[in-house]
Structure formats: structure tokens, C-alpha cells
Design a protein around this motif. Structure first.
Motif, PDB file in Angstrom:
ATOM      1  N   ARG A 174      13.358   7.515  11.371  1.00 25.03           N
ATOM      2  CA  ARG A 174      13.584   8.871  11.903  1.00 25.03           C
ATOM      3  C   ARG A 174      14.919   8.986  12.623  1.00 25.03           C
ATOM      4  N   GLY A 178      25.488   4.733   7.888  1.00 29.77           N
ATOM      5  CA  GLY A 178      24.613   3.571   7.810  1.00 29.77           C
ATOM      6  C   GLY A 178      24.583   2.747   9.069  1.00 29.77           C
ATOM      7  N   HIS A 232      26.173   9.132   0.486  1.00 30.46           N
ATOM      8  CA  HIS A 232      25.445   7.863   0.408  1.00 30.46           C
ATOM      9  C   HIS A 232      24.047   8.147  -0.121  1.00 30.46           C
ATOM     10  N   ILE A 243       6.604   7.808  -2.213  1.00 29.45           N
ATOM     11  CA  ILE A 243       8.020   7.401  -2.249  1.00 29.45           C
ATOM     12  C   ILE A 243       8.889   8.530  -2.799  1.00 29.45           C
ATOM     13  N   PHE A 293      15.256   0.208  -1.137  1.00 37.75           N
ATOM     14  CA  PHE A 293      16.538  -0.413  -1.483  1.00 37.75           C
ATOM     15  C   PHE A 293      16.624  -0.915  -2.924  1.00 37.75           C
ATOM     16  N   ASP A 297       0.844  -1.190   0.000  1.00 32.99           N
ATOM     17  CA  ASP A 297       0.000   0.000   0.000  1.00 32.99           C
ATOM     18  C   ASP A 297       0.883   1.246   0.000  1.00 32.99           C
ATOM     19  N   LEU A 299      19.120   0.083  13.130  1.00 29.88           N
ATOM     20  CA  LEU A 299      19.058  -0.467  11.772  1.00 29.88           C
ATOM     21  C   LEU A 299      19.729  -1.838  11.777  1.00 29.88           C
ATOM     22  N   ASN A 341      18.578   8.891   0.676  1.00 32.15           N
ATOM     23  CA  ASN A 341      17.369   9.689   0.735  1.00 32.15           C
ATOM     24  C   ASN A 341      17.704  11.134   0.346  1.00 32.15           C
ATOM     25  N   ARG A 390       9.113  11.523  -0.224  1.00 33.53           N
ATOM     26  CA  ARG A 390       9.827  11.257   1.038  1.00 33.53           C
ATOM     27  C   ARG A 390      11.280  10.846   0.827  1.00 33.53           C
ATOM     28  N   MET A 397      14.336  -0.944  10.433  1.00 32.81           N
ATOM     29  CA  MET A 397      14.931   0.385  10.502  1.00 32.81           C
ATOM     30  C   MET A 397      14.021   1.356  11.235  1.00 32.81           C
TER      31      MET A 397
END
Ligand code: ACO
Length: 325
Positions: free
Chosen positions: A218, A313, A252, A34, A157, A28, A189, A255, A37, A215
Motif C-alpha cells: 500500500r 521503486g 514501470h 492477481i 515479479f 493460496d 521495499l 501494477n 489487483r 514490500m
């Protein structure tokens, strides 16, 4: 003291492209959620190839591009959280596939900072004097440890590998680094938990949810923005440079919003940050070398350019390496 220079870069990833709309058919979610965010529109997902396929292909291209023979390679370090086996290492699988018979080969684990930790490790091996060159690769098949029914993680990912061939040099090269870990926060994570059970104790088989990526998004966001900014500032200060002296920042690719915060706090125009998560998603240890390779393949890097690679990470790790191209 010897210095260490990046001579060639390469990457390899699956053919299969999975778009946000494809994911909206199984969980959903929506392209809008996507994209807004995370900045991710699509990702490459394995159709059954394991991590070694992408890692070996990357290593093969590195040999070609650096114009060195397999026998000349002294060291191979691969970073991955999704290797094919516990043992053999991915590095040894490269050795068998390509015949790099004189190389010392091993893997390291430092999550999404893995390529940077591997680069830093190879740098020290070469500077210590016994090794002249190294192949360093980050490679992942995250699709095998993603819970495809969990919309909060499965959209993030992708799979692939990227790497560099590095060798000793007299000038330029890897100038300075700042790497670190905050292991006390590792629960933010996690993935790939292997349960301790065996037939001797007759423990019933079960699927442990800790196998899949978990994960706290936040907390990762807060950690990433804080540590990457601190780490880049420290490297700039120690090297006596300003942010404007850096031609490209390669963060990296987790996001886009994290990168926006970093760019704003460092007062650096957003377009100096190389971004490809729109097409690849987050490929963990492969994300920085894939982005570096894209810049290189486009012919955008000139010898003498200063490039800041910065990862963060799981574990929780961070790593910034300043290189002179
Ligand atoms: N589609 C639609 N809705 C979703 C999705 C999705 N794919 N995922 C979560 N949601 C919903 C949640 O269920 C929640 O709904 P609710 O309010 O009804 O409970 C709502 O969206 C908000 O969820 P949050 O998790 O609070 O969303 P947030 O705004 O924090 O965004 C994200 C999540 C993108 C993961 C964010 O926390 C983030 O960017 N974190 C940084 C971590 C990161 O980038 N990790 C990448 C991997 S880790 C690494 O590389 C080191």
C-alpha cells in the motif's frame, strides 16, 4: 552541447512462462485475484539462467541492431538488484562475453528505476565529451530473491532484461529528466540483505528472511502514484509541453492499477500508456526497456515522437526521462 539519442533497443527473457493458474498450485491465490489487483496474467521465470544470461543476450542484440562493433563501445552501464555476483559487475561480464575491450563498465543499483538512472548517468558521460556511445541495460532474475511461499509478493515479479544503445547526436534525443530518491523510506521495499556473519566469530549459519523481497504494497502504491505524477508534470512544465504532446508514456510495469491512477490524474487516455505487465509481470529495472523495445519492434515509434519513460521503486526512487525518438 551534444545530445544523446537512442539508436537501438533490445530485450531477452526466459523461455519458461508461469501463469497465474500455475502459481495457484503453489500458494493460496487465484487468477482472478492477481489479474484484478495487478493486471498480471503470466510472467517469464528463469529455469536456472542467471541475470548475466539475459543481460549479455540483450547487449549482443544491441550491437547487431545498432551495427556497431564490440570495440567501438565506449561505456556499458547495467542496472540490477539481482546481479550474478557482488563483483564482477554484470557490465564487466558483458565485456568479457562480447569483447567490448575499449568500454568502461560498471553496474548501478536503483531498484525498479535502475534503467532510468543508468540512462541518465550514461547521458552525462556522453555529454561531458569523452565518450561517444553507451550500452545501457536493466536486467533481473527476481525469481531468485522471491519467497515462493509468500503469495503477497511471489505473484508480482518476473525475470528478463532490456536495454538501449545510445550515442551522441546533434538534435533530439534525451530532452529532459527528473530523478530522485527518498532514502528515508527505504524500509517500504527491501530485498537481498546479506547478513554480516563469519566463521571467525563462530556465528551459526541461518537463513535471514531479509534476503527475500519484502514490500509494504500500500505504501509503494501511494509513493508510486504521487511521485510519478509529480515527476511527469515537472518534466512537462520544464519542457513547455502538454501531456497531449507525448506520443507514448512508458511507465514501470508494476501494477495496472497504479498506471490507471496516473493516467486519470494526468488526464491522459489510458491507451497512450504502454503496458505489458500482463505478459511479463514486474521485471524491476528491466520493465521499461522491455516495454520500449516492444514498441520499437512493432514499428510503432517514428523519429521525432516524444516518449515519456517513468519509473519508481525501492530505495525509494523515481525517475522520468523524456526522449525524442
Ligand atoms: N492472492 C490472494 N490473496 C492475496 C494475495 C494473493 N496473491 N496477496 C495478498 N492477498 C490477500 C492478503 O492476505 C489480504 O488478505 P486479508 O484481508 O485476509 O488479510 C488481502 O489479499 C488484501 O491484501 P493487501 O496487501 O491489502 O492487498 P492490496 O489490495 O493492497 O493489493 C498489491 C496488494 C497488489 C501488492 C497492492 O498493494 C499494490 O498494488 N501495491 C503496489 C505495489 C506494487 O505494485 N509493487 C510491485 C513491486 S514494487 C515495485 O515495483 C516498485
Amino acid at each position: 552541447m551534444k545530445k544523446v539519442k537512442v539508436i537501438a533497443t533490445a530485450a531477452a527473457y526466459p523461455e519458461q512462462v508461469v501463469t497465474n493458474d500455475d502459481l495457484a498450485k503453489i500458494v493460496d491465490t487465484s487468477d482472478e485475484w492477481i489479474s484484478q489487483r495487478t493486471g498480471i496474467k503470466e510472467r517469464r521465470i528463469s529455469s536456472g539462467e542467471n541475470t548475466s544470461v539475459f543481460v549479455i543476450e540483450t547487449a549482443r542484440k544491441l550491437l547487431e541492431r545498432a551495427e556497431v562493433s564490440a570495440e567501438e563501445i565506449d561505456l556499458i552501464i547495467v542496472a540490477s538488484v539481482t546481479p550474478d555476483y557482488g563483483t564482477p559487475s554484470l557490465a564487466c561480464m558483458v565485456q568479457k562475453a562480447l569483447g567490448t575491450k575499449n568500454a568502461v563498465c560498471f553496474d548501478i543499483v536503483a531498484a525498479c528505476s535502475g534503467f532510468m538512472f543508468a540512462l541518465s548517468t550514461a547521458d552525462k558521460f556522453i555529454k561531458a565529451g569523452k565518450y561517444r556511445n553507451a550500452i545501457v541495460i536493466g536486467g533481473e532474475t527476481l525469481s531468485k530473491i522471491v519467497d515462493w511461499s509468500d503469495r503477497s509478493t511471489c505473484v508480482l515479479f518476473g525475470d528478463g532484461a532490456g536495454g538501449a544503445y545510445i550515442e551522441e547526436t546533434d538534435e533530439g534525443g534525451l530532452l529532459r529528466e527528473n530523478i530522485g530518491t527518498e532514502g528515508e523510506c527505504y524500509e517500504i521495499l527491501t530485498e537481498g540483505y546479506t547478513r554480516c556473519a563469519n566463521a571467525f566469530n563462530d556465528i551459526e549459519s541461518y537463513q535471514d528472511p531479509r534476503w527475500y523481497v519484502f514490500m509494504n504494497g500500500r505504501e509503494v502504491f501511494k509513493f508510486a502514484t504521487k511521485k510519478v505524477i509529480q515527476s511527469i508534470r515537472q518534466v512537462l512544465d520544464e519542457e513547455g509541453l502538454q501531456a497531449e504532446d507525448i506520443r507514448y508514456f512508458i511507465p514501470h510495469q508494476a501494477n495496472a492499477r497504479i498506471v490507471e491512477v496516473i493516467a486519470k490524474k494526468l488526464n491522459v487516455p489510458f491507451d497512450r500508456f504502454e503496458m505489458n505487465m500482463e505478459r511479463f509481470g514486474n521485471t524491476s529495472s528491466a520493465s521499461i526497456p522491455i516495454a520500449l523495445n516492444e514498441l520499437n519492434e512493432k514499428g510503432l515509434l517514428e523519429r521525432g515522437d516524444k516518449i515519456m519513460l517513468s519509473g519508481f521503486g525501492g530505495d525509494m526512487t523515481w525517475a522520468t526521462v523524456l526522449i525524442e525518438w
